[in-house]
Design a protein around this motif. Structure first.
Motif, PDB file in Angstrom:
ATOM      1  N   SER A  64      32.481  32.051  43.607  1.00  0.00           N
ATOM      2  CA  SER A  64      33.342  32.197  42.413  1.00  0.00           C
ATOM      3  C   SER A  64      34.720  32.573  42.714  1.00  0.00           C
ATOM      4  CB  SER A  64      32.519  33.293  41.475  1.00  0.00           C
ATOM      5  OG  SER A  64      32.679  34.576  42.217  1.00  0.00           O
ATOM      6  N   ARG A  65      35.716  32.459  41.847  1.00  0.00           N
ATOM      7  CA  ARG A  65      36.997  32.923  42.307  1.00  0.00           C
ATOM      8  C   ARG A  65      37.150  34.358  42.586  1.00  0.00           C
ATOM      9  NH1 ARG A  65      41.477  30.461  38.397  1.00  0.00           N
ATOM     10  NH2 ARG A  65      42.545  32.420  38.970  1.00  0.00           N
ATOM     11  N   LEU A  66      36.360  35.366  41.723  1.00  0.00           N
ATOM     12  CA  LEU A  66      36.355  36.738  42.095  1.00  0.00           C
ATOM     13  C   LEU A  66      35.992  37.097  43.371  1.00  0.00           C
ATOM     14  CD1 LEU A  66      36.886  39.483  40.442  1.00  0.00           C
ATOM     15  CD2 LEU A  66      34.649  39.493  39.750  1.00  0.00           C
ATOM     16  N   LEU A  67      34.791  36.469  43.775  1.00  0.00           N
ATOM     17  CA  LEU A  67      34.269  36.685  45.187  1.00  0.00           C
ATOM     18  C   LEU A  67      35.185  36.231  46.229  1.00  0.00           C
ATOM     19  CD1 LEU A  67      32.030  37.535  47.217  1.00  0.00           C
ATOM     20  CD2 LEU A  67      30.926  35.506  46.941  1.00  0.00           C
ATOM     21  N   MET A  68      35.710  35.031  46.150  1.00  0.00           N
ATOM     22  CA  MET A  68      36.584  34.455  47.182  1.00  0.00           C
ATOM     23  C   MET A  68      37.949  35.499  47.111  1.00  0.00           C
ATOM     24  SD  MET A  68      36.491  30.291  46.642  1.00  0.00           S
ATOM     25  CE  MET A  68      37.496  30.314  45.237  1.00  0.00           C
ATOM     26  N   GLN A  69      38.332  35.909  45.957  1.00  0.00           N
ATOM     27  CA  GLN A  69      39.544  36.752  45.759  1.00  0.00           C
ATOM     28  C   GLN A  69      39.281  38.299  46.690  1.00  0.00           C
ATOM     29  OE1 GLN A  69      40.380  37.441  41.860  1.00  0.00           O
ATOM     30  NE2 GLN A  69      41.491  35.092  41.653  1.00  0.00           N
ATOM     31  N   ALA A  70      37.839  38.694  46.510  1.00  0.00           N
ATOM     32  CA  ALA A  70      37.479  40.029  46.921  1.00  0.00           C
ATOM     33  C   ALA A  70      37.404  39.845  48.774  1.00  0.00           C
ATOM     34  CB  ALA A  70      36.008  40.213  46.675  1.00  0.00           C
ATOM     35  N   LYS A  71      36.832  38.612  48.942  1.00  0.00           N
ATOM     36  CA  LYS A  71      36.712  38.253  50.479  1.00  0.00           C
ATOM     37  C   LYS A  71      38.215  38.455  51.028  1.00  0.00           C
ATOM     38  CE  LYS A  71      32.703  35.685  50.711  1.00  0.00           C
ATOM     39  NZ  LYS A  71      32.070  34.234  50.807  1.00  0.00           N
ATOM     40  N   PHE A  72      39.063  37.759  50.353  1.00  0.00           N
ATOM     41  CA  PHE A  72      40.476  37.541  50.879  1.00  0.00           C
ATOM     42  C   PHE A  72      41.142  39.020  50.972  1.00  0.00           C
ATOM     43  CE2 PHE A  72      45.105  37.611  50.455  1.00  0.00           C
ATOM     44  CZ  PHE A  72      45.528  36.552  51.798  1.00  0.00           C
TER      45      PHE A  72
ATOM     46  N   LYS B  68      54.440  26.831  43.971  1.00  0.00           N
ATOM     47  CA  LYS B  68      52.992  26.939  43.527  1.00  0.00           C
ATOM     48  C   LYS B  68      52.580  28.209  42.632  1.00  0.00           C
ATOM     49  CE  LYS B  68      48.789  25.182  44.124  1.00  0.00           C
ATOM     50  NZ  LYS B  68      48.637  23.961  43.118  1.00  0.00           N
ATOM     51  N   SER B  69      53.477  29.309  42.877  1.00  0.00           N
ATOM     52  CA  SER B  69      53.155  30.519  42.142  1.00  0.00           C
ATOM     53  C   SER B  69      53.850  30.222  40.673  1.00  0.00           C
ATOM     54  CB  SER B  69      53.931  31.692  43.010  1.00  0.00           C
ATOM     55  OG  SER B  69      55.068  31.789  42.820  1.00  0.00           O
ATOM     56  N   PHE B  70      54.416  29.639  40.569  1.00  0.00           N
ATOM     57  CA  PHE B  70      55.265  29.302  39.205  1.00  0.00           C
ATOM     58  C   PHE B  70      54.567  28.648  38.243  1.00  0.00           C
ATOM     59  CE2 PHE B  70      59.847  28.716  41.394  1.00  0.00           C
ATOM     60  CZ  PHE B  70      59.691  30.040  41.801  1.00  0.00           C
ATOM     61  N   ASP B  71      53.445  27.803  38.672  1.00  0.00           N
ATOM     62  CA  ASP B  71      52.633  27.369  37.789  1.00  0.00           C
ATOM     63  C   ASP B  71      51.406  28.367  37.241  1.00  0.00           C
ATOM     64  OD1 ASP B  71      53.720  25.004  38.042  1.00  0.00           O
ATOM     65  OD2 ASP B  71      52.620  24.317  39.605  1.00  0.00           O
TER      66      ASP B  71
ATOM     67  N   ARG C  54      51.201  37.650  47.008  1.00  0.00           N
ATOM     68  CA  ARG C  54      52.047  38.237  47.560  1.00  0.00           C
ATOM     69  C   ARG C  54      51.842  38.752  49.075  1.00  0.00           C
ATOM     70  NH1 ARG C  54      51.348  41.573  42.504  1.00  0.00           N
ATOM     71  NH2 ARG C  54      53.460  41.145  41.618  1.00  0.00           N
ATOM     72  N   VAL C  55      50.661  38.726  49.542  1.00  0.00           N
ATOM     73  CA  VAL C  55      50.391  38.793  50.922  1.00  0.00           C
ATOM     74  C   VAL C  55      50.718  37.522  51.672  1.00  0.00           C
ATOM     75  CG1 VAL C  55      48.330  39.065  52.653  1.00  0.00           C
ATOM     76  CG2 VAL C  55      48.293  40.586  50.520  1.00  0.00           C
ATOM     77  N   VAL C  56      50.331  36.632  51.316  1.00  0.00           N
ATOM     78  CA  VAL C  56      50.694  35.325  52.090  1.00  0.00           C
ATOM     79  C   VAL C  56      52.148  35.066  51.995  1.00  0.00           C
ATOM     80  CG1 VAL C  56      50.718  32.730  51.989  1.00  0.00           C
ATOM     81  CG2 VAL C  56      48.780  34.058  51.373  1.00  0.00           C
ATOM     82  N   CYS C  57      52.997  35.288  51.042  1.00  0.00           N
ATOM     83  CA  CYS C  57      54.243  35.313  50.866  1.00  0.00           C
ATOM     84  C   CYS C  57      55.141  36.111  51.867  1.00  0.00           C
ATOM     85  CB  CYS C  57      54.936  35.342  49.713  1.00  0.00           C
ATOM     86  SG  CYS C  57      54.739  33.878  48.838  1.00  0.00           S
TER      87      CYS C  57
ATOM     88  N   GLY D 144      43.495  26.969  43.482  1.00  0.00           N
ATOM     89  CA  GLY D 144      43.915  27.546  42.130  1.00  0.00           C
ATOM     90  C   GLY D 144      43.084  28.814  41.925  1.00  0.00           C
ATOM     91  N   ALA D 145      42.506  29.584  42.912  1.00  0.00           N
ATOM     92  CA  ALA D 145      41.671  30.650  42.860  1.00  0.00           C
ATOM     93  C   ALA D 145      42.361  31.778  43.310  1.00  0.00           C
ATOM     94  CB  ALA D 145      40.581  30.367  43.607  1.00  0.00           C
ATOM     95  N   ALA D 146      43.749  31.698  43.497  1.00  0.00           N
ATOM     96  CA  ALA D 146      44.365  33.160  44.038  1.00  0.00           C
ATOM     97  C   ALA D 146      44.915  33.965  43.165  1.00  0.00           C
ATOM     98  CB  ALA D 146      45.616  32.709  45.238  1.00  0.00           C
ATOM     99  N   ASP D 147      44.750  35.234  43.209  1.00  0.00           N
ATOM    100  CA  ASP D 147      45.218  36.224  42.371  1.00  0.00           C
ATOM    101  C   ASP D 147      46.898  36.682  42.944  1.00  0.00           C
ATOM    102  OD1 ASP D 147      44.895  37.844  44.539  1.00  0.00           O
ATOM    103  OD2 ASP D 147      43.304  39.208  43.462  1.00  0.00           O
ATOM    104  N   GLN D 148      47.466  37.358  42.191  1.00  0.00           N
ATOM    105  CA  GLN D 148      48.662  37.891  42.469  1.00  0.00           C
ATOM    106  C   GLN D 148      48.830  38.365  43.742  1.00  0.00           C
ATOM    107  OE1 GLN D 148      50.339  40.373  39.456  1.00  0.00           O
ATOM    108  NE2 GLN D 148      49.884  38.505  37.591  1.00  0.00           N
ATOM    109  N   PHE D 149      47.743  39.248  44.141  1.00  0.00           N
ATOM    110  CA  PHE D 149      47.725  39.907  45.457  1.00  0.00           C
ATOM    111  C   PHE D 149      47.790  38.933  46.478  1.00  0.00           C
ATOM    112  CE2 PHE D 149      45.119  41.378  49.127  1.00  0.00           C
ATOM    113  CZ  PHE D 149      45.756  42.634  49.502  1.00  0.00           C
TER     114      PHE D 149
END
Length: 87
Positions: free
Chosen positions: A9-17, A70-73, A49-52, A41-46
């Motif tokens: 799930s998106r939430l789990l992938m975000q938590a792992k990141f 990509k973030s603009f979309d 920000r980290v990658v950028c 398409g599963a990234a949150d704002q965090f």
């Protein structure tokens, strides 16, 4: 904590990141995992920000621009914040 059907799930992938980014992993690994989230398409704002931040610090302008656009979309409300990164 997460049911078997939620393991991708998106939430789990975000938590792992978040864990990866917070544990002192190598920047290259953080960027790779962040890119996976972003392009899925599963990234949150965090994650954006980290990658950028890492890409800007390492002067990887081409990939930084790709991620910013990509973030603009996904997060149009953060357009001005991310636009400053490539100015």
């Amino acid at each position: 904590m997460f049911a078997a059907k939620e393991l991708n799930s998106r939430l789990l992938m975000q938590a792992k990141f978040r864990v990866l980014a917070s544990t002192g992993a190598r920047e290259k690994e953080i960027v790779e995992k962040g890119k996976e989230l972003i392009f899925a398409g599963a990234a949150d704002q965090f994650a954006y920000r980290v990658v950028c931040d890492i890409l800007k610090k390492n002067k990887n302008k081409k990939l930084l621009e790709t991620i910013v656009y990509k973030s603009f979309d996904q997060y149009p409300e953060l357009r001005e914040e991310f636009k400053k990164l490539i100015a």
